[in-house]
Design a protein around this motif. Structure first.
Motif, PDB file in Angstrom:
ATOM      1  N   LEU A 110      -3.316  -6.803   7.251  1.00 55.62           N
ATOM      2  CA  LEU A 110      -4.521  -7.370   6.628  1.00 55.62           C
ATOM      3  C   LEU A 110      -4.561  -8.877   6.741  1.00 55.62           C
ATOM      4  N   GLN A 111      -3.416  -9.517   6.957  1.00 59.08           N
ATOM      5  CA  GLN A 111      -3.393 -10.975   7.076  1.00 59.08           C
ATOM      6  C   GLN A 111      -3.746 -11.453   8.477  1.00 59.08           C
TER       7      GLN A 111
ATOM      8  N   LEU B 159      -2.739  -4.008  -4.485  1.00 59.12           N
ATOM      9  CA  LEU B 159      -3.744  -4.699  -5.281  1.00 59.12           C
ATOM     10  C   LEU B 159      -4.433  -5.758  -4.436  1.00 59.12           C
ATOM     11  N   ASN B 160      -5.759  -5.666  -4.336  1.00 54.97           N
ATOM     12  CA  ASN B 160      -6.549  -6.693  -3.666  1.00 54.97           C
ATOM     13  C   ASN B 160      -6.990  -7.689  -4.733  1.00 54.97           C
TER      14      ASN B 160
ATOM     15  N   ARG C 190       6.248  -9.556  -4.501  1.00 55.35           N
ATOM     16  CA  ARG C 190       6.331 -11.024  -4.425  1.00 55.35           C
ATOM     17  C   ARG C 190       5.924 -11.539  -3.041  1.00 55.35           C
ATOM     18  N   ARG C 191       6.165 -10.756  -2.014  1.00 56.06           N
ATOM     19  CA  ARG C 191       5.857 -11.178  -0.651  1.00 56.06           C
ATOM     20  C   ARG C 191       4.431 -10.822  -0.237  1.00 56.06           C
ATOM     21  N   THR C 192       3.715 -10.087  -1.064  1.00 56.39           N
ATOM     22  CA  THR C 192       2.361  -9.650  -0.693  1.00 56.39           C
ATOM     23  C   THR C 192       1.364 -10.117  -1.752  1.00 56.39           C
ATOM     24  N   TRP C 193       0.734  -9.189  -2.448  1.00 55.90           N
ATOM     25  CA  TRP C 193      -0.341  -9.566  -3.368  1.00 55.90           C
ATOM     26  C   TRP C 193       0.159 -10.375  -4.562  1.00 55.90           C
TER      27      TRP C 193
ATOM     28  N   TYR D 216      -8.781  -1.075   2.632  1.00 58.30           N
ATOM     29  CA  TYR D 216      -7.982  -2.031   1.862  1.00 58.30           C
ATOM     30  C   TYR D 216      -8.699  -3.366   1.663  1.00 58.30           C
ATOM     31  N   ALA D 217      -9.657  -3.651   2.531  1.00 62.86           N
ATOM     32  CA  ALA D 217     -10.454  -4.867   2.364  1.00 62.86           C
ATOM     33  C   ALA D 217     -11.505  -4.707   1.276  1.00 62.86           C
TER      34      ALA D 217
END
Length: 306
Positions: free
Chosen positions: A299-300, A159-160, A72-75, A278-279
């Motif tokens: 990544l952010q 998950l990207n 919930r806090r990421t992807w 990851y990108a």
């Protein structure tokens, strides 16, 4: 082990005229899927109200609150991607064992807060993953047919979503009879009884499985779930959920689609954090919620992807 009744009762032909049908336990390598489970926790109007382009469904055990929180806090927090609405749901079975009543109460409180939990009345266990997958398909078919695509993604996966939506928006991506992910072809059936994926010859006689995307994460067009549910009535389910999907696809005459690049769906993370990796990917398996939070935070940061 699964304890649900099977819909194909065994009858002694010599006494059938004088006795009722008797249930035959499916055994450890079959799955009982009687198709009469219900959703005890549901969000039946979510797709109708939000009209998502993509629905993400994460099968997860009730006790795995940390994984749900990290997602919930990421992807899982990416609800508008490249102008398209994305909706996240978690799919649970029933908890069992010591403390299950308290855990269920906690799940219901979590549901009230987040409105993203689905739960069905089968026992949550490894042997019941096929039941869980079929319930996911039933839910998409009945609740989210207006979405264009849905994805089953495991709770330990990075998950990207940006790359996923970009792939789905490509004009070359099929809109019907479509399923893709990390593809495996000519997968050899494991005959070693000590293996987690052991499959006896009398249960599955062929030497290899049909082609299928690995269960860690696969995306599909939303016309497909109802077809898979319907054809599953002609197939006795196996406990390996992605293999069961492979058998259903073969019965339908649908061949899974290869992703545009094999590098998009990865199984395991690099030994060290690699921002470029990851990108560029769509999926990678991580080793826990803390790692997901750590990598996502990096990544952010406002920096080039590589």
């Amino acid at each position: 082990q699964n304890t649900e009744p099977h819909t194909e009762p065994h009858v002694d032909v010599h006494t059938a005229a004088h006795t009722k049908f008797q249930w035959e336990a499916p055994g450890p390598y079959h799955v009982a899927y009687p198709r009469n489970y219900i959703f005890t926790l549901d969000e039946p109007d979510a797709c109708r109200e939000e009209d998502p382009f993509l629905v993400l469904i994460v099968p997860v055990a009730a006790k795995n609150l940390l994984a749900r929180g990290a997602i919930r806090r990421t992807w899982g927090n990416e609800s508008l991607v490249l102008g398209k609405t994305v909706r996240l749901f978690f799919l649970l079975g029933l908890p069992s064992g010591k403390g299950s009543e308290r855990l269920q109460a906690d799940v219901e409180k979590e549901r009230e807060e987040h409105r993203d939990l689905l739960q069905s009345n089968f026992l949550d266990s490894y042997r019941n993953l096929t039941i869980k997958t079929m319930m996911m398909l039933e839910w998409v078919a009945s609740r989210c047919r207006n979405a264009s695509y849905a994805m089953k993604v495991d709770s330990d996966v990075f998950l990207n979503v940006q790359n996923l939506v970009k792939m789905l928006l490509d004009p070359k991506t099929p809109r019907q009879d479509y399923i893709t992910g990390m593809m495996t072809r000519h997968s050899v059936v494991v005959r070693n009884p000590n293996s987690k994926w052991y499959m006896p010859v009398d249960v599955y006689p062929d030497a290899t499985y049909p082609p299928y995307p690995l269960g860690m994460g696969y995306v599909f067009s939303t016309d497909l779930p109802q077809k898979l549910v319907d054809v599953s009535r002609r197939i006795r389910p196996l406990y390996i959920e992605d293999v069961h999907i492979a058998m259903c696809l073969k019965q339908l005459g649908i061949v899974p689609t290869d992703p545009p690049s094999r590098s998009l769906f990865k199984a395991y993370m690099p030994s060290r954090f690699n921002r470029c990796h990851y990108a560029a990917v769509i999926t990678t398996i991580l080793d826990g919620p803390a790692r997901l939070l750590q990598y996502w935070s990096d990544l952010q940061k406002p920096a080039p992807p590589c």
